[in-house]
Design a protein around this motif. Structure first.
Motif, PDB file in Angstrom:
ATOM      1  N   GLU A  24       0.749  -1.385  -0.075  1.00 17.11           N
ATOM      2  CA  GLU A  24       0.051  -0.062   0.034  1.00 17.11           C
ATOM      3  C   GLU A  24       0.868   1.335  -0.028  1.00 17.11           C
ATOM      4  OE1 GLU A  24      -3.480   0.348   0.526  1.00 17.11           O
ATOM      5  OE2 GLU A  24      -3.457  -1.690  -0.097  1.00 17.11           O
ATOM      6  N   LEU A  25       2.203   1.004   0.348  1.00 14.37           N
ATOM      7  CA  LEU A  25       3.092   2.347   0.575  1.00 14.37           C
ATOM      8  C   LEU A  25       3.080   3.123  -0.987  1.00 14.37           C
ATOM      9  CD1 LEU A  25       5.871   0.852   2.695  1.00 14.37           C
ATOM     10  CD2 LEU A  25       4.136   2.745   3.364  1.00 14.37           C
ATOM     11  N   TYR A  26       2.950   4.250  -0.853  1.00 20.04           N
ATOM     12  CA  TYR A  26       3.353   5.040  -1.975  1.00 20.04           C
ATOM     13  C   TYR A  26       4.901   4.908  -2.441  1.00 20.04           C
ATOM     14  CZ  TYR A  26       3.335   9.223  -5.284  1.00 20.04           C
ATOM     15  OH  TYR A  26       3.616   9.998  -6.344  1.00 20.04           O
ATOM     16  N   GLY A  27       5.134   4.359  -3.726  1.00 16.99           N
ATOM     17  CA  GLY A  27       6.428   4.367  -4.094  1.00 16.99           C
ATOM     18  C   GLY A  27       6.996   2.814  -4.251  1.00 16.99           C
ATOM     19  N   ILE A  28       6.056   2.099  -3.867  1.00 14.30           N
ATOM     20  CA  ILE A  28       6.391   0.815  -4.064  1.00 14.30           C
ATOM     21  C   ILE A  28       6.030   0.141  -5.229  1.00 14.30           C
ATOM     22  CG2 ILE A  28       5.704  -1.628  -3.363  1.00 14.30           C
ATOM     23  CD1 ILE A  28       7.602  -1.054  -1.331  1.00 14.30           C
ATOM     24  N   ASP A  29       7.003  -0.601  -6.240  1.00 12.22           N
ATOM     25  CA  ASP A  29       6.478  -1.075  -7.438  1.00 12.22           C
ATOM     26  C   ASP A  29       6.198  -2.240  -7.244  1.00 12.22           C
ATOM     27  OD1 ASP A  29       7.365   1.331  -8.768  1.00 12.22           O
ATOM     28  OD2 ASP A  29       9.505   0.939  -8.848  1.00 12.22           O
ATOM     29  N   SER A  30       6.969  -3.107  -6.471  1.00 16.12           N
ATOM     30  CA  SER A  30       6.512  -4.605  -6.226  1.00 16.12           C
ATOM     31  C   SER A  30       6.929  -5.150  -5.105  1.00 16.12           C
ATOM     32  CB  SER A  30       6.958  -5.235  -7.422  1.00 16.12           C
ATOM     33  OG  SER A  30       8.193  -5.617  -7.550  1.00 16.12           O
ATOM     34  N   VAL A  31       6.069  -5.834  -4.536  1.00 10.67           N
ATOM     35  CA  VAL A  31       6.657  -6.677  -3.367  1.00 10.67           C
ATOM     36  C   VAL A  31       6.092  -8.325  -3.211  1.00 10.67           C
ATOM     37  CG1 VAL A  31       4.599  -5.765  -1.787  1.00 10.67           C
ATOM     38  CG2 VAL A  31       6.564  -6.591  -0.628  1.00 10.67           C
ATOM     39  N   SER A  32       6.947  -8.997  -2.807  1.00 14.46           N
ATOM     40  CA  SER A  32       6.553 -10.354  -2.807  1.00 14.46           C
ATOM     41  C   SER A  32       7.488 -11.107  -1.751  1.00 14.46           C
ATOM     42  CB  SER A  32       6.909 -10.949  -4.093  1.00 14.46           C
ATOM     43  OG  SER A  32       8.184 -11.098  -4.489  1.00 14.46           O
ATOM     44  N   TYR A  33       6.621 -12.110  -1.361  1.00 13.22           N
ATOM     45  CA  TYR A  33       7.289 -13.154  -0.235  1.00 13.22           C
ATOM     46  C   TYR A  33       7.501 -14.563  -0.829  1.00 13.22           C
ATOM     47  CZ  TYR A  33       8.501 -15.348   4.062  1.00 13.22           C
ATOM     48  OH  TYR A  33       8.983 -16.042   5.121  1.00 13.22           O
ATOM     49  N   ASP A  34       8.757 -14.871  -0.554  1.00  9.34           N
ATOM     50  CA  ASP A  34       9.007 -16.399  -0.892  1.00  9.34           C
ATOM     51  C   ASP A  34       9.009 -16.997   0.395  1.00  9.34           C
ATOM     52  OD1 ASP A  34       9.998 -18.870  -1.630  1.00  9.34           O
ATOM     53  OD2 ASP A  34      11.557 -18.186  -2.901  1.00  9.34           O
ATOM     54  N   ASP A  35       8.243 -18.003   0.624  1.00  4.52           N
ATOM     55  CA  ASP A  35       7.957 -18.669   1.833  1.00  4.52           C
ATOM     56  C   ASP A  35       8.932 -19.672   1.972  1.00  4.52           C
ATOM     57  OD1 ASP A  35       6.376 -19.991   0.059  1.00  4.52           O
ATOM     58  OD2 ASP A  35       4.958 -20.631   1.436  1.00  4.52           O
ATOM     59  N   GLN A  36       9.527 -20.343   0.943  1.00  3.02           N
ATOM     60  CA  GLN A  36      10.626 -21.430   1.001  1.00  3.02           C
ATOM     61  C   GLN A  36      11.796 -21.144   1.401  1.00  3.02           C
ATOM     62  OE1 GLN A  36      10.101 -23.705  -2.624  1.00  3.02           O
ATOM     63  NE2 GLN A  36       8.429 -24.450  -2.031  1.00  3.02           N
ATOM     64  N   LYS A  37      12.258 -19.829   0.915  1.00  7.59           N
ATOM     65  CA  LYS A  37      13.506 -19.218   1.202  1.00  7.59           C
ATOM     66  C   LYS A  37      13.458 -18.345   2.276  1.00  7.59           C
ATOM     67  CE  LYS A  37      15.412 -20.045  -3.266  1.00  7.59           C
ATOM     68  NZ  LYS A  37      15.944 -19.232  -4.590  1.00  7.59           N
ATOM     69  N   ARG A  38      12.191 -17.733   2.486  1.00  8.08           N
ATOM     70  CA  ARG A  38      11.855 -16.760   3.612  1.00  8.08           C
ATOM     71  C   ARG A  38      12.638 -15.416   3.185  1.00  8.08           C
ATOM     72  NH1 ARG A  38      13.489 -19.726   9.209  1.00  8.08           N
ATOM     73  NH2 ARG A  38      15.290 -18.212   8.448  1.00  8.08           N
ATOM     74  N   LYS A  39      12.242 -14.898   1.765  1.00 13.75           N
ATOM     75  CA  LYS A  39      12.698 -13.748   1.455  1.00 13.75           C
ATOM     76  C   LYS A  39      11.683 -12.837   1.091  1.00 13.75           C
ATOM     77  CE  LYS A  39      17.288 -15.135   0.213  1.00 13.75           C
ATOM     78  NZ  LYS A  39      18.544 -15.181  -0.858  1.00 13.75           N
ATOM     79  N   LEU A  40      11.918 -11.706   1.421  1.00 17.32           N
ATOM     80  CA  LEU A  40      10.778 -10.545   1.072  1.00 17.32           C
ATOM     81  C   LEU A  40      11.730  -9.753  -0.031  1.00 17.32           C
ATOM     82  CD1 LEU A  40       8.601  -8.837   1.545  1.00 17.32           C
ATOM     83  CD2 LEU A  40       9.726  -7.372   3.115  1.00 17.32           C
ATOM     84  N   HIS A  41      11.077  -9.803  -1.217  1.00 15.42           N
ATOM     85  CA  HIS A  41      11.770  -9.007  -2.634  1.00 15.42           C
ATOM     86  C   HIS A  41      10.782  -7.723  -2.760  1.00 15.42           C
ATOM     87  CE1 HIS A  41      13.530 -12.777  -3.691  1.00 15.42           C
ATOM     88  NE2 HIS A  41      12.476 -13.483  -3.178  1.00 15.42           N
ATOM     89  N   LEU A  42      11.623  -6.620  -2.650  1.00 19.73           N
ATOM     90  CA  LEU A  42      11.179  -5.331  -2.740  1.00 19.73           C
ATOM     91  C   LEU A  42      11.698  -4.527  -4.102  1.00 19.73           C
ATOM     92  CD1 LEU A  42      11.640  -4.184   0.638  1.00 19.73           C
ATOM     93  CD2 LEU A  42       9.664  -4.685  -0.222  1.00 19.73           C
ATOM     94  N   ALA A  43      10.776  -3.975  -4.749  1.00 19.27           N
ATOM     95  CA  ALA A  43      11.522  -2.991  -5.889  1.00 19.27           C
ATOM     96  C   ALA A  43      10.409  -1.602  -5.501  1.00 19.27           C
ATOM     97  CB  ALA A  43      10.827  -3.515  -7.104  1.00 19.27           C
TER      98      ALA A  43
END
Length: 93
Positions: free
Chosen positions: A20-39
């Motif tokens: 919901e943040l202004y300025g976020i292009d994409s956000v995803s979470y990989d639950d197997q690797k426990r990684k948060l991916h941000l753009a």
């Protein structure tokens, strides 16, 4: 960013708030690797804003040396983008 939390509901809630943040292009979470991916747009947002939301949902980031190194690098890049945006561009030709 590697997360150190096993509460998948809290992570999903945090990801929804981050999206919901202004300025976020994409956000995803990989639950197997426990990684948060941000753009995101570093002029409008910074890594600290994302970490505040994670803290609000009691989601902790990993404290291993590699994750700390990457976080500091991202903070440096965010600050550099903001400082360069304030300067007037110049050219010698």
């Amino acid at each position: 960013m590697k997360l150190d939390s096993s509460d998948i509901d809290a992570i999903k809630s945090a990801v929804a708030d981050i999206d919901e943040l202004y300025g976020i292009d994409s956000v995803s979470y990989d639950d197997q690797k426990r990684k948060l991916h941000l753009a995101y747009d570093a002029l409008r947002l910074c890594l600290d804003c994302v970490e505040e939301i994670l803290e609000k949902h009691a989601v902790k980031t990993s404290h291993d040396w590699w994750n700390r190194f990457k976080e500091e690098h991202y903070r440096f890049v965010d600050q550099n983008v903001k400082e360069n945006a304030k300067k007037e561009p110049w050219s010698c030709h």
